[in-house]
Design an enzyme around this catalytic site. Structure first.
Site, PDB file in Angstrom:
ATOM      1  N   ASP A   1     -10.055  -4.663  -4.423  1.00  0.00           N
ATOM      2  CA  ASP A   1      -9.534  -3.656  -3.484  1.00  0.00           C
ATOM      3  C   ASP A   1     -10.455  -2.437  -3.478  1.00  0.00           C
ATOM      4  O   ASP A   1     -10.669  -1.807  -4.512  1.00  0.00           O
ATOM      5  CB  ASP A   1      -8.113  -3.258  -3.908  1.00  0.00           C
ATOM      6  CG  ASP A   1      -7.345  -2.527  -2.813  1.00  0.00           C
ATOM      7  OD1 ASP A   1      -7.976  -1.781  -2.037  1.00  0.00           O
ATOM      8  OD2 ASP A   1      -6.124  -2.693  -2.747  1.00  0.00           O
TER       9      ASP A   1
ATOM     10  N   SER B   1       0.828  -1.205   0.000  1.00  0.00           N
ATOM     11  CA  SER B   1       0.000   0.000   0.000  1.00  0.00           C
ATOM     12  C   SER B   1       0.867   1.261   0.000  1.00  0.00           C
ATOM     13  O   SER B   1       1.679   1.453  -0.905  1.00  0.00           O
ATOM     14  CB  SER B   1      -0.969  -0.066   1.194  1.00  0.00           C
ATOM     15  OG  SER B   1      -1.980   0.902   1.074  1.00  0.00           O
TER      16      SER B   1
ATOM     17  N   HIS C   1      -7.971  -5.282  -0.090  1.00  0.00           N
ATOM     18  CA  HIS C   1      -6.746  -4.545   0.243  1.00  0.00           C
ATOM     19  C   HIS C   1      -5.972  -5.371   1.269  1.00  0.00           C
ATOM     20  O   HIS C   1      -6.005  -5.088   2.473  1.00  0.00           O
ATOM     21  CB  HIS C   1      -7.105  -3.161   0.787  1.00  0.00           C
ATOM     22  CG  HIS C   1      -5.940  -2.213   0.820  1.00  0.00           C
ATOM     23  ND1 HIS C   1      -5.288  -1.803  -0.316  1.00  0.00           N
ATOM     24  CD2 HIS C   1      -5.284  -1.625   1.855  1.00  0.00           C
ATOM     25  CE1 HIS C   1      -4.293  -0.984   0.017  1.00  0.00           C
ATOM     26  NE2 HIS C   1      -4.272  -0.866   1.328  1.00  0.00           N
TER      27      HIS C   1
END
Length: 236
Positions: A177, A122, A209
């Site tokens: 996601d 991320s 995610h």
């Protein structure tokens, strides 16, 4: 300006002779220890190698705008979690200096920069792309898991002015996601490819995610390909 305090880090030492290093940057609100534990839980063991030291640094706590200014362990600030807003370049650049110290520590330990990989999950993957493609183009490679760059990223601006060889990018993203949309990761990949980066994008259907075992196993294979065990020199 005072030198930034050294980043806290969790380290998985190589089982044998240390000839390469991997820096894994956690996602927002996590810690190096947390990222290591998450991967360990998925693999049922540490992500470890015979010759590669794995370093999980922790981002210092700072006010984070998407959390209404609450303190969080983040690599940089964002105006919001979206790909069509300006980057918070001041905080990104400040952290690039802190992470450069980490790279320099490995170089002082005798590890050449072309034997160092950097990446993350991320926000960690976004940070790694800034660090490598703007300041350390001689690293072995970059990985970005569920990550993205903003539309007018400083990374793109830097690469438009660049002629030198660039580290390869290994990217993974889940199609489900909801925090960092798959399309943002895909657009990042296309932009970097158009600017001369050798890229791969591994798509994971129905993955949100998060990380999963298949993804980490793929990443491990790529790591060993980019940082192979060195053949011993004749005098050793």
């Amino acid at each position: 300006m005072a030198a930034p305090a050294a980043l806290q880090r969790s380290v998985v030492s190589p089982a044998g002779k240390h000839t390469a290093s991997l820096i894994f940057l956690h996602g927002s609100g996590d810690t190096g220890q947390g990222a290591r534990a998450w991967i360990k839980q998925i693999l049922n063991q540490d992500m470890a190698f015979q010759h590669i030291k794995v370093i999980y640094p922790t981002a210092p706590a700072r006010p984070y705008t998407p959390m209404k200014g609450a303190f969080s362990n983040v690599w940089f600030d964002r105006y919001k979690i979206c790909n069509d807003v300006p980057e918070h370049i001041e905080s990104i650049d400040s952290m690039c200096w802190g992470l450069t110290e980490l790279i320099n520590d490995e170089v002082k330990n005798g590890i050449a920069k072309n034997r160092i990989l950097i990446g993350g999950f991320s926000m960690g993957g976004g940070m790694a792309m800034h660090l490598a493609y703007r300041f350390h183009q001689d690293l072995a490679g970059v990985f970005a898991l569920s990550s993205f760059l903003n539309k007018d990223s400083a990374v793109y601006q830097a690469l438009k002015r660049n002629d030198s060889a660039l580290p390869e990018l290994f990217q993974c993203h889940g199609t489900a996601d909801e925090l960092v949309l798959y399309s943002w990761g895909e657009e990042t990949n296309k932009m970097l490819k158009s600017l001369g980066v050798s890229t791969s994008l591994h798509t994971f259907p129905n993955l949100n995610h998060e990380l999963n075992r298949t993804e980490i196993e793929k990443l491990k294979s790529w790591i060993v390909k980019k940082l192979p065990v060195e053949a011993p020199k004749a005098n050793e």
